[in-house]
Design an enzyme around this catalytic site. Structure first.
Site, PDB file in Angstrom:
ATOM      1  N   LYS A 164      11.994   6.244   1.734  1.00 46.06           N
ATOM      2  CA  LYS A 164      10.684   5.878   1.165  1.00 46.06           C
ATOM      3  C   LYS A 164       9.536   6.427   2.011  1.00 46.06           C
ATOM      4  CE  LYS A 164      11.213   1.365   0.984  1.00 46.06           C
ATOM      5  NZ  LYS A 164      12.605   1.231   1.498  1.00 46.06           N
ATOM      6  N   ARG A 191       7.707  -6.709  -1.989  1.00 45.27           N
ATOM      7  CA  ARG A 191       9.107  -6.746  -1.584  1.00 45.27           C
ATOM      8  C   ARG A 191       9.806  -7.985  -2.123  1.00 45.27           C
ATOM      9  NH1 ARG A 191       9.354  -3.349   3.177  1.00 45.27           N
ATOM     10  NH2 ARG A 191      11.426  -3.176   4.031  1.00 45.27           N
ATOM     11  N   ARG A 224      18.789   7.381  12.433  1.00 50.80           N
ATOM     12  CA  ARG A 224      17.371   7.715  12.225  1.00 50.80           C
ATOM     13  C   ARG A 224      16.580   7.653  13.530  1.00 50.80           C
ATOM     14  NH1 ARG A 224      14.109   4.753   7.448  1.00 50.80           N
ATOM     15  NH2 ARG A 224      14.326   2.832   8.656  1.00 50.80           N
ATOM     16  N   ARG A 280      14.033   2.674  15.794  1.00 47.04           N
ATOM     17  CA  ARG A 280      13.417   1.389  15.495  1.00 47.04           C
ATOM     18  C   ARG A 280      14.343   0.250  15.903  1.00 47.04           C
ATOM     19  NH1 ARG A 280      11.211   1.496   9.384  1.00 47.04           N
ATOM     20  NH2 ARG A 280      12.186  -0.553   9.476  1.00 47.04           N
ATOM     21  N   ARG A 337      19.209  -6.327   6.315  1.00 46.27           N
ATOM     22  CA  ARG A 337      18.088  -5.825   5.506  1.00 46.27           C
ATOM     23  C   ARG A 337      18.556  -5.458   4.102  1.00 46.27           C
ATOM     24  NH1 ARG A 337      16.233  -1.307   9.370  1.00 46.27           N
ATOM     25  NH2 ARG A 337      14.765  -0.712   7.748  1.00 46.27           N
TER      26      ARG A 337
HETATM   27  P1  AMP Z   1       9.940  -1.101   6.518  1.00 46.66           P
HETATM   28  O1  AMP Z   1       9.236  -0.263   7.521  1.00 46.66           O
HETATM   29  O2  AMP Z   1       9.320  -1.032   5.149  1.00 46.66           O
HETATM   30  O3  AMP Z   1      11.433  -0.878   6.505  1.00 46.66           O
HETATM   31  O4  AMP Z   1       9.738  -2.632   6.985  1.00 46.66           O
HETATM   32  C1  AMP Z   1      10.266  -3.101   8.206  1.00 46.66           C
HETATM   33  C2  AMP Z   1      10.252  -4.617   8.223  1.00 46.66           C
HETATM   34  O5  AMP Z   1       8.896  -5.091   8.094  1.00 46.66           O
HETATM   35  C3  AMP Z   1      11.001  -5.313   7.102  1.00 46.66           C
HETATM   36  O6  AMP Z   1      12.390  -5.404   7.369  1.00 46.66           O
HETATM   37  C4  AMP Z   1      10.307  -6.665   7.076  1.00 46.66           C
HETATM   38  O7  AMP Z   1      10.739  -7.474   8.153  1.00 46.66           O
HETATM   39  C5  AMP Z   1       8.861  -6.292   7.330  1.00 46.66           C
HETATM   40  N1  AMP Z   1       8.141  -6.014   6.058  1.00 46.66           N
HETATM   41  C6  AMP Z   1       7.612  -4.826   5.649  1.00 46.66           C
HETATM   42  N2  AMP Z   1       7.023  -4.950   4.449  1.00 46.66           N
HETATM   43  C7  AMP Z   1       7.170  -6.254   4.087  1.00 46.66           C
HETATM   44  C8  AMP Z   1       6.792  -7.022   2.947  1.00 46.66           C
HETATM   45  N3  AMP Z   1       6.152  -6.465   1.912  1.00 46.66           N
HETATM   46  N4  AMP Z   1       7.115  -8.339   2.934  1.00 46.66           N
HETATM   47  C9  AMP Z   1       7.748  -8.919   3.958  1.00 46.66           C
HETATM   48  N5  AMP Z   1       8.162  -8.258   5.053  1.00 46.66           N
HETATM   49  C10 AMP Z   1       7.872  -6.941   5.130  1.00 46.66           C
END
Ligand code: AMP
Length: 218
Positions: free
Chosen positions: A13, A88, A127, A161, A172
């Site tokens: 993404k 989400r 990654r 990360r 996740r």
């Molecule tokens: P990402 O970078 O999109 O993979 O997000 C990393 C982490 O940030 C996720 O596993 C959640 O813990 C948190 N996170 C990101 N976006 C959201 C969202 N819209 N709602 C809740 N938690 C979020």
């Protein structure tokens, strides 16, 4: 255009969002990036989010929705945006629908990136991301940087990360199936979903996405 990008962790993404946002001249808004920026700046919001992120769980809606809305209210997002990682869950999707409606706006499309689960775990475990720009993404096996630990694009330091470990990735994915996948049905009911395969070269996926959005001209 106002677009939501959805797909499991590791679907690409962030990588695709960076290219699509550039092609479509709209800002790429990633709630994950916003949380990570808050964590590295040591803000209260970052402190509130960190434990949830480390465990692979969602950050509570009270924190997330306000942060996303504040970002969407910035002048650069007036003419459109590409949302990556938000909404989400269904309550975030409903909050987004309401907020757009209040402003007389609507989404144009929800782009769903499909990728098989075993591929997701392989992609995430290898990654590596640039500290300077999270859209500079590498993989130790699939797209290794020329020099280990150094970003080919800007020379920044590459890191893994904290939530990209195999155990957290599995959590996740569970969260994705339980909480995020239902938003696809929510948006299907609005006729907004376009699904594409996220397998293949980055450039191929971007081309597929632009075609699916009806913007192969851009
Ligand atoms: P990402 O970078 O999109 O993979 O997000 C990393 C982490 O940030 C996720 O596993 C959640 O813990 C948190 N996170 C990101 N976006 C959201 C969202 N819209 N709602 C809740 N938690 C979020």
């Amino acid at each position: 255009m106002r677009i939501v990008l959805v797909g499991p962790p590791g679907a690409g993404k962030g990588t695709q969002a960076a290219y699509l946002a550039k092609n479509l001249s709209i800002p790429h808004i990633s709630t994950g990036d916003l949380f990570r920026a808050n964590i590295s700046q040591g803000t209260e919001l970052g402190k509130a989010a960190k434990a949830f992120m480390d465990a692979g769980n969602l950050v509570p809606d009270e924190v997330t929705i306000g942060m996303a809305k504040d970002r969407m209210a910035q002048p650069d997002a007036e003419g459109g945006f590409l949302l990556d990682g938000f909404p989400r869950n269904v309550s975030q999707a409903e909050a987004l629908d309401e907020s757009l409606k209040a402003d007389g706006q609507k989404l144009d499309a929800v782009l769903d990136l499909e990728v098989p689960e075993d591929e997701v775990v392989k992609r995430i475990a290898g990654r590596r991301i640039c500290r300077n720009d999270s859209s500079h993404v590498f993989h130790v096996a699939y797209s290794a940087p020329k020099q280990e630990g150094v970003c080919d694009t800007c020379g920044g330091e590459l890191y893994q990360r904290g939530d990209d470990t195999e155990e957290t990735v599995r959590r996740r994915l569970e969260v994705y199936h339980a909480e995020t996948e239902p938003i696809i049905d929510h948006y299907k009911a609005q006729g907004l979903v376009v699904t594409i395969s996220a397998l293949g070269k980055v450039t191929e996926v971007t081309k597929r996405a632009m075609e699916a959005l009806g913007r192969s001209d851009a």
